[in-house]
Enzyme design. Structure first.
Site, short mmCIF file in Angstrom:
data_model
loop_
_atom_site.label_atom_id
_atom_site.label_comp_id
_atom_site.label_asym_id
_atom_site.label_seq_id
_atom_site.Cartn_x
_atom_site.Cartn_y
_atom_site.Cartn_z
N ASP A 25 0.81 -1.22 0.00
CA ASP A 25 0.00 0.00 0.00
C ASP A 25 0.85 1.27 0.00
O ASP A 25 0.45 2.30 0.53
CB ASP A 25 -0.97 0.01 1.20
CG ASP A 25 -1.76 -1.27 1.26
OD1 ASP A 25 -2.31 -1.65 0.22
OD2 ASP A 25 -1.80 -1.90 2.32
N LYS A 28 2.14 2.07 -5.15
CA LYS A 28 2.77 1.55 -6.38
C LYS A 28 1.86 1.75 -7.58
O LYS A 28 2.32 2.07 -8.67
CB LYS A 28 3.05 0.05 -6.25
CG LYS A 28 4.03 -0.31 -5.18
CD LYS A 28 4.19 -1.82 -5.08
CE LYS A 28 2.97 -2.55 -4.51
NZ LYS A 28 2.70 -2.29 -3.10
N GLY A 52 -4.33 -4.69 -3.78
CA GLY A 52 -5.35 -3.69 -4.10
C GLY A 52 -4.63 -2.44 -4.55
O GLY A 52 -4.00 -1.77 -3.75
N HIS A 53 -4.65 -2.18 -5.83
CA HIS A 53 -3.94 -1.01 -6.36
C HIS A 53 -4.94 0.03 -6.80
O HIS A 53 -5.78 -0.21 -7.66
CB HIS A 53 -3.03 -1.43 -7.53
CG HIS A 53 -1.90 -2.33 -7.09
ND1 HIS A 53 -1.14 -3.06 -7.96
CD2 HIS A 53 -1.42 -2.59 -5.85
CE1 HIS A 53 -0.23 -3.75 -7.27
NE2 HIS A 53 -0.39 -3.48 -6.00
N GLN A 254 2.18 -6.18 -3.12
CA GLN A 254 2.59 -6.20 -1.71
C GLN A 254 3.88 -5.37 -1.55
O GLN A 254 4.16 -4.53 -2.39
CB GLN A 254 2.78 -7.63 -1.20
CG GLN A 254 1.47 -8.39 -0.97
CD GLN A 254 0.84 -8.90 -2.25
OE1 GLN A 254 1.49 -9.49 -3.08
NE2 GLN A 254 -0.44 -8.67 -2.40
P1 IMP Z 1 -2.08 -12.94 2.27
O1 IMP Z 1 -1.23 -12.38 1.20
O2 IMP Z 1 -3.55 -12.74 2.02
O3 IMP Z 1 -1.74 -14.36 2.59
O4 IMP Z 1 -1.80 -12.12 3.61
C1 IMP Z 1 -0.56 -12.19 4.29
C2 IMP Z 1 -0.19 -10.85 4.88
O5 IMP Z 1 0.10 -9.94 3.84
C3 IMP Z 1 -1.30 -10.19 5.70
O6 IMP Z 1 -0.69 -9.45 6.73
C4 IMP Z 1 -1.95 -9.23 4.73
O7 IMP Z 1 -2.58 -8.15 5.37
C5 IMP Z 1 -0.72 -8.79 3.95
N1 IMP Z 1 -1.05 -8.35 2.59
C6 IMP Z 1 -1.30 -9.13 1.52
N2 IMP Z 1 -1.52 -8.38 0.44
C7 IMP Z 1 -1.39 -7.11 0.80
C8 IMP Z 1 -1.45 -5.85 0.11
O8 IMP Z 1 -1.67 -5.79 -1.11
N3 IMP Z 1 -1.26 -4.73 0.85
C9 IMP Z 1 -0.98 -4.79 2.18
N4 IMP Z 1 -0.90 -5.92 2.87
C10 IMP Z 1 -1.09 -7.07 2.18
MG MG Z 2 -2.87 -2.04 -1.65
#
Ligand code: IMP
Ligand code: MG
Length: 500
Positions: A25, A28, A52-53, A254
């Site tokens: 977040d 990007k 989520g972009h 991420q």
């Molecule tokens: P997962 O990717 O859903 O398995 O989540 C693993 C960890 O990564 C958790 O702490 C999520 O909140 C974090 N996470 C996954 N995708 C994002 C993202 O796009 N932005 C921020 N945190 C993320």
């Molecule tokens: Mg995001």
């Protein structure tokens, strides 16, 4: 920022990577969308619909989960790629494509790797079951099936996108995969399994002996395959044909601190969200990348989900609050009517920054945990991946009287061994090690700076930026041995300044 400036920034570099230097977040999406004006190919190589972009152009707001942020330039001939390193939920992808259609955004040049991993309903169910049962040990995942899909990939029992195009292969692989999953699902309480499977997939959950009706899953997925088949290609080959010849933008998902290889393990996502993982996820080598941009929020940072966050405003109180599933955005906003970026209480100041920065998950809508910019973490990601920095969300701290930057940590835990070194209370840490016990016991050391009091969102040149802001940027550069190249002062494309 105009096209000439972007040209100047990218210079002769052909393959450009944009990754997040923090826990995701970082903005990007905006940077990729901006730079895509000078790109011919935009490719994503990791993660799935957990991302989520958010891109804002004029009044139009696009939230993308799977499709690369370059999609807005589809009409101008930009090719977009979802690479082999991704985990793709075809239902989520089709939903996203429908959303694009409704907004009048074309996706004629979107390509989906035939060999990207396929997310199936069992992955989403297992992800949410594990989190439910994990109690205090939960990761706070997005619940999109990411971990179980990558687990299956590494366990060599996963399905790939291409399997949806070949019914016999699909059935055979799904059968083998389901048998494995059934063994694991047997260890969860039956009521929880029943509750979740009917909530998540009511149309597939009519079976008593199996978690999902096998034939219904097959039929549904073959249907997705028919819908998506025009997009499915060998994207690696496409990349090899273009690398070094055409301008390629690689879009990270991420952040590097969430990388399974180099992040705050185990509180990470299940892909390698570093520059190396990104290159591999689209069939390239890290060495193919000529220019790397690490996007960093400034001068605060955020984290969604659980895991160590040394500079978190409000510490464990904030962690618990933001990770409480019943705390919605409205409840968060209403909880502290007086919250501002200048609140004296740290927790409340965190709420204030969250509201000012609109820091609520674009995938899960969760309130993001907020803390000051952590320079030790930035030193760590810079040491691993280098590249120039793009500082984002600077306008959020407009009017903040005192800005604190974490310059190091003091270890405040019990004696703890890491390799041949023992960490003892009082030790100063400049660049952290990604070890949970250490990170949980790191007390940040801050340096305070006077903030800028006037709004900066309308500024377009480096020379117009307030002195106070410039001083902090130079301090960040000196502390991290990194060069800042871009400064973002608002969500719009135009609100981006070249820093030299
Ligand atoms: P997962 O990717 O859903 O398995 O989540 C693993 C960890 O990564 C958790 O702490 C999520 O909140 C974090 N996470 C996954 N995708 C994002 C993202 O796009 N932005 C921020 N945190 C993320
Ligand atoms: Mg995001």
């Amino acid at each position: 920022m105009n096209q000439e400036t972007i040209k100047k920034l990218l210079g002769p570099h052909k393959t450009v990577a944009v990754t997040g230097a923090q826990w995701g977040d970082e903005g990007k999406g905006k940077i990729v969308d901006l730079l895509s004006q000078e790109a011919e190919i935009v490719a994503r190589g990791t993660g799935g619909a957990n991302a989520g972009h958010t891109i804002l152009v004029g009044d139009e707001k696009l939230i993308l989960h799977l499709v690369p942020s370059g999609i807005r330039r589809d009409n101008d001939g930009v090719t977009t790629i979802c690479g082999n390193g991704m985990v793709v939920d075809p239902f989520a992808l089709i939903k996203e494509l429908k959303m694009l259609e409704e907004k009048g955004v074309s996706y004629n040049r979107l390509n989906l790797a035939y060999n990207a991993s396929l997310i199936i309903p069992l992955h989403i169910l297992t992800d949410q079951l594990r989190e439910r049962q994990a109690g205090n040990g939960k990761i706070g995942t997005t619940g999109r099936g990411i971990g179980p899909a990558y687990t299956d990939k590494v366990a060599r029992i996963g399905l790939i996108v291409n399997d949806m195009l070949n019914p016999d292969t699909f059935v055979e692989k799904l059968r083998k995969n389901t048998a494995e999953h059934m063994r694991r699902i047997g260890s969860f309480p039956k009521e929880t399994v029943d509750e979740l499977r009917t909530k998540l997939f009511p149309h597939l959950a009519q079976s008593d002996d199996e978690v999902f009706n096998f034939d219904a899953v097959v039929e549904t997925y073959l249907g997705y395959g028919r819908e998506l088949s025009p997009l499915i290609v060998d994207t690696d080959r496409l990349m090899w044909e273009c690398v070094g010849k055409r301008r390629i933008l690689l879009e990270g998902a991420q952040g590097q601190l969430l990388s399974v290889e180099s992040g705050t393990y185990p509180y990470v996502t299940s892909s390698d969200s570093s520059v190396a993982g990104l290159a591999r996820g689209v069939g390239l080598k890290e060495g193919d990348i000529d220019y790397s941009i690490a996007v960093t929020k400034a001068f605060y940072m955020t984290r969604v989900g659980t895991g160590p966050f040394p500079t978190e405003l409000g510490g464990s109180e904030s962690d618990e609050w933001c990770n409480n599933p019943s705390v919605t955005r409205k409840e968060d906003e209403d909880s502290r009517q007086d919250a501002s970026v200048n609140s004296a209480d740290e927790f409340v100041q965190g709420v204030g920054i969250r509201i000012a920065g609109n820091e609520y998950g674009s995938t899960t809508l969760r309130p993001r945990r907020v803390g000051w910019l952590d320079l030790p973490m930035l030193r760590y990601t810079q040491a691993r991946t280098g590249g120039v920095l793009a500082l984002t969300l600077l306008d959020v701290l407009d009017g903040c009287e005192v800005i604190k930057l974490c310059t190091g940590y003091e270890y405040a835990g019990p004696d703890y061994r890491v390799g041949n070194q023992t960490y003892s209370a009082g030790v100063r840490i400049e660049t952290p090690i990604m070890e949970e016990t250490i990170l949980r016991n790191c007390k940040p050391i801050y340096q305070e700076f006077p903030g800028w009091l006037q709004p900066i969102g309308h500024l377009t040149e480096q020379s117009q930026l307030p002195q106070e802001l410039m001083t902090i940027i130079r301090f960040v550069e000196a502390q991290t041995d990194a060069r800042v190249a871009l400064v973002s002062v608002g969500p719009e494309r135009d609100q981006t300044i070249l820093w030299q």
